[in-house]
Design a protein around this motif. Structure first.
Motif, PDB file in Angstrom:
ATOM      1  N   MET A   1       0.849  -1.181   0.000  1.00 33.89           N
ATOM      2  CA  MET A   1       0.000   0.000   0.000  1.00 33.89           C
ATOM      3  C   MET A   1       0.890   1.238   0.000  1.00 33.89           C
ATOM      4  SD  MET A   1      -2.939   1.075   2.736  1.00 33.89           S
ATOM      5  CE  MET A   1      -3.897  -0.356   2.358  1.00 33.89           C
ATOM      6  N   LYS A   2       0.725   2.123  -0.969  1.00 35.95           N
ATOM      7  CA  LYS A   2       1.565   3.305  -1.075  1.00 35.95           C
ATOM      8  C   LYS A   2       0.731   4.564  -0.868  1.00 35.95           C
ATOM      9  CE  LYS A   2       5.121   5.410  -3.962  1.00 35.95           C
ATOM     10  NZ  LYS A   2       5.861   5.338  -5.216  1.00 35.95           N
ATOM     11  N   TYR A   3       1.152   5.374   0.095  1.00 34.21           N
ATOM     12  CA  TYR A   3       0.467   6.622   0.393  1.00 34.21           C
ATOM     13  C   TYR A   3       1.266   7.797  -0.161  1.00 34.21           C
ATOM     14  CZ  TYR A   3      -2.271   3.866   3.676  1.00 34.21           C
ATOM     15  OH  TYR A   3      -3.100   2.928   4.242  1.00 34.21           O
ATOM     16  N   LYS A   4       0.642   8.957  -0.173  1.00 34.62           N
ATOM     17  CA  LYS A   4       1.328  10.144  -0.666  1.00 34.62           C
ATOM     18  C   LYS A   4       2.549  10.442   0.197  1.00 34.62           C
ATOM     19  CE  LYS A   4       0.784  15.024  -1.798  1.00 34.62           C
ATOM     20  NZ  LYS A   4      -0.113  16.201  -1.798  1.00 34.62           N
ATOM     21  N   TYR A   5       2.418  10.233   1.512  1.00 45.62           N
ATOM     22  CA  TYR A   5       3.523  10.457   2.431  1.00 45.62           C
ATOM     23  C   TYR A   5       3.947   9.138   3.061  1.00 45.62           C
ATOM     24  CZ  TYR A   5       1.655  15.205   2.024  1.00 45.62           C
ATOM     25  OH  TYR A   5       1.184  16.390   1.531  1.00 45.62           O
ATOM     26  N   GLN A   6       5.239   8.863   3.047  1.00 43.41           N
ATOM     27  CA  GLN A   6       5.774   7.655   3.665  1.00 43.41           C
ATOM     28  C   GLN A   6       7.013   7.994   4.478  1.00 43.41           C
ATOM     29  OE1 GLN A   6       6.406   4.850   0.414  1.00 43.41           O
ATOM     30  NE2 GLN A   6       4.433   3.900   0.841  1.00 43.41           N
ATOM     31  N   LEU A   7       7.300   7.150   5.476  1.00 41.73           N
ATOM     32  CA  LEU A   7       8.497   7.371   6.282  1.00 41.73           C
ATOM     33  C   LEU A   7       9.749   7.247   5.415  1.00 41.73           C
ATOM     34  CD1 LEU A   7       7.535   5.392   9.497  1.00 41.73           C
ATOM     35  CD2 LEU A   7       7.879   7.867   9.337  1.00 41.73           C
ATOM     36  N   ASP A   8      10.694   8.121   5.648  1.00 40.43           N
ATOM     37  CA  ASP A   8      11.952   8.137   4.907  1.00 40.43           C
ATOM     38  C   ASP A   8      12.665   6.781   5.053  1.00 40.43           C
ATOM     39  OD1 ASP A   8      14.255   8.783   3.605  1.00 40.43           O
ATOM     40  OD2 ASP A   8      14.942  10.276   5.077  1.00 40.43           O
ATOM     41  N   LYS A   9      13.028   6.174   3.937  1.00 40.13           N
ATOM     42  CA  LYS A   9      13.672   4.865   3.964  1.00 40.13           C
ATOM     43  C   LYS A   9      15.196   4.952   3.974  1.00 40.13           C
ATOM     44  CE  LYS A   9       9.804   2.538   1.674  1.00 40.13           C
ATOM     45  NZ  LYS A   9       9.379   1.708   0.518  1.00 40.13           N
ATOM     46  N   THR A  10      15.733   6.183   3.972  1.00 44.76           N
ATOM     47  CA  THR A  10      17.181   6.343   4.059  1.00 44.76           C
ATOM     48  C   THR A  10      17.599   6.239   5.528  1.00 44.76           C
ATOM     49  OG1 THR A  10      17.196   8.754   4.387  1.00 44.76           O
ATOM     50  CG2 THR A  10      17.024   7.936   2.123  1.00 44.76           C
ATOM     51  N   SER A  11      18.867   6.388   5.786  1.00 42.89           N
ATOM     52  CA  SER A  11      19.387   6.286   7.153  1.00 42.89           C
ATOM     53  C   SER A  11      19.412   7.633   7.878  1.00 42.89           C
ATOM     54  CB  SER A  11      20.799   5.685   7.142  1.00 42.89           C
ATOM     55  OG  SER A  11      21.673   6.497   6.364  1.00 42.89           O
ATOM     56  N   LYS A  12      18.890   8.673   7.246  1.00 42.82           N
ATOM     57  CA  LYS A  12      18.910   9.999   7.855  1.00 42.82           C
ATOM     58  C   LYS A  12      18.017  10.050   9.092  1.00 42.82           C
ATOM     59  CE  LYS A  12      19.865  12.627   3.622  1.00 42.82           C
ATOM     60  NZ  LYS A  12      19.372  13.671   2.703  1.00 42.82           N
ATOM     61  N   LYS A  13      18.523  10.672  10.148  1.00 38.49           N
ATOM     62  CA  LYS A  13      17.772  10.843  11.391  1.00 38.49           C
ATOM     63  C   LYS A  13      17.811  12.308  11.808  1.00 38.49           C
ATOM     64  CE  LYS A  13      16.937   6.446  11.750  1.00 38.49           C
ATOM     65  NZ  LYS A  13      17.630   5.567  12.676  1.00 38.49           N
ATOM     66  N   TYR A  14      16.719  12.759  12.425  1.00 38.50           N
ATOM     67  CA  TYR A  14      16.599  14.132  12.879  1.00 38.50           C
ATOM     68  C   TYR A  14      16.257  14.148  14.367  1.00 38.50           C
ATOM     69  CZ  TYR A  14      16.657  15.258   7.925  1.00 38.50           C
ATOM     70  OH  TYR A  14      17.040  15.383   6.616  1.00 38.50           O
ATOM     71  N   VAL A  15      16.258  15.329  14.947  1.00 44.54           N
ATOM     72  CA  VAL A  15      15.966  15.460  16.374  1.00 44.54           C
ATOM     73  C   VAL A  15      14.476  15.239  16.605  1.00 44.54           C
ATOM     74  CG1 VAL A  15      15.962  17.016  18.367  1.00 44.54           C
ATOM     75  CG2 VAL A  15      17.899  17.020  16.773  1.00 44.54           C
ATOM     76  N   CYS A  16      14.168  14.340  17.496  1.00 47.19           N
ATOM     77  CA  CYS A  16      12.772  14.020  17.804  1.00 47.19           C
ATOM     78  C   CYS A  16      12.130  15.183  18.564  1.00 47.19           C
ATOM     79  CB  CYS A  16      12.704  12.743  18.642  1.00 47.19           C
ATOM     80  SG  CYS A  16      11.043  12.348  19.227  1.00 47.19           S
TER      81      CYS A  16
END
Length: 288
Positions: A1-16
């Protein structure tokens, strides 16, 4: 199932935005490849943080099914919800009912064993978590009971809801499992597993006969191979409610042909009691 927005599949992380750790995975616009914003996403610290905010509008672009199983991938709740709703038992009608009939230490143990929760969806409501054998939280069923009789509240309407609805997780894909299945790791294939319909019955029977693992289908129609498959290699005794023996026994016979070691008890069917009477009703009445 593919939505317009999906979680980034790269290894990039940001501040929670919740725990301020650099463990945050943001949502990406699948059409443009750009990040959505800084607050929609999931923290990888599921146990210690559990932050997960989905986009308010996330329409389906393409819907894909697994070519082999034809099933949509199920959604899971985060572990932090178990702790969040695992409190306020003084205002939990079902727990109050249990304390009227069983020792506090036994009630405490069964709360811990089945992760019984409390919800304010209705005052005094109970949460029954459906957690599979891999400890994935597949559902949270919210129900309201009478604290004196232990019966479900059905007036002016049937008080049953789901945690994903309460939390407004509009894209949540519900695929249920047997209630109590997460306890399977404490039993081996020499143990006998007992299957009943209601969560209430499984919990009460777990107190009365703690030597067996008690599981619940959650509904009459839940006695089916889709839910029973994880316990195929165990010895199984099914205890259908009064009037459901023929239906459950027919399914049990079909499962036996597929290698299941299962039998269906006709104990309640032979009693002169109302339809819907279950094993817990029978034993609670006998010990009253």
């Amino acid at each position: 199932m593919k939505y317009k927005y999906q979680l980034d599949k790269t290894s990039k992380k940001y501040v929670c935005p919740n725990c301020n750790k650099k463990t945050f995975v943001r949502f990406v616009d699948t059409l443009t490849g750009n990040y959505l914003n800084t607050i929609d996403g999931r923290c990888d610290r599921e146990t210690k943080c559990g932050y997960f905010k989905k986009p308010e509008s996330n329409q389906i672009v393409i819907q894909k099914y697994d070519c082999n199983t034809k099933q949509v991938k199920p959604s899971y709740h985060t572990n932090i919800l178990i702790k969040k709703f695992g409190c306020n038992y003084k205002n939990n009608h079902f727990v109050s009912y249990l304390l009227k009939h069983f020792a506090p230490i036994d009630v405490k143990q069964v709360i811990k064993k089945y992760f019984i929760g409390t919800s304010n969806h209705w005052a005094g409501a109970t949460v029954f978590w459906q957690i599979d054998q891999n400890i994935n939280i597949k559902a949270g069923k919210i129900m309201l009971y009478d604290c004196n009789t232990g019966n479900r509240i059905k007036q002016p309407h049937n008080h049953i809801s789901w945690m994903h609805k309460k939390l407004k997780l509009n894209q949540f894909v519900l695929q249920q499992c047997l209630f109590g299945l997460h306890n399977l790791c404490d039993y081996d294939t020499s143990n006998t597993l007992c299957v009943v319909e209601s969560e209430k019955t499984a919990i009460i029977m777990s107190i009365i006969i703690p030597s067996n693992l008690w599981l619940a289908t959650g509904s009459k129609s839940g006695f089916k191979e889709e839910l029973l498959k994880p316990i195929k290699n165990y010895k199984i005794i099914a205890y259908p409610d009064k009037s459901e023996f023929n239906s459950w026994n027919k399914r049990a016979e079909e499962l036996i042909k597929k290698g299941y070691r299962i039998r269906c008890s006709n104990l309640l069917e032979n009693l002169t009691v109302d339809n819907g009477y279950d094993l817990a009703d029978y034993l609670m009445k006998r010990t009253a």
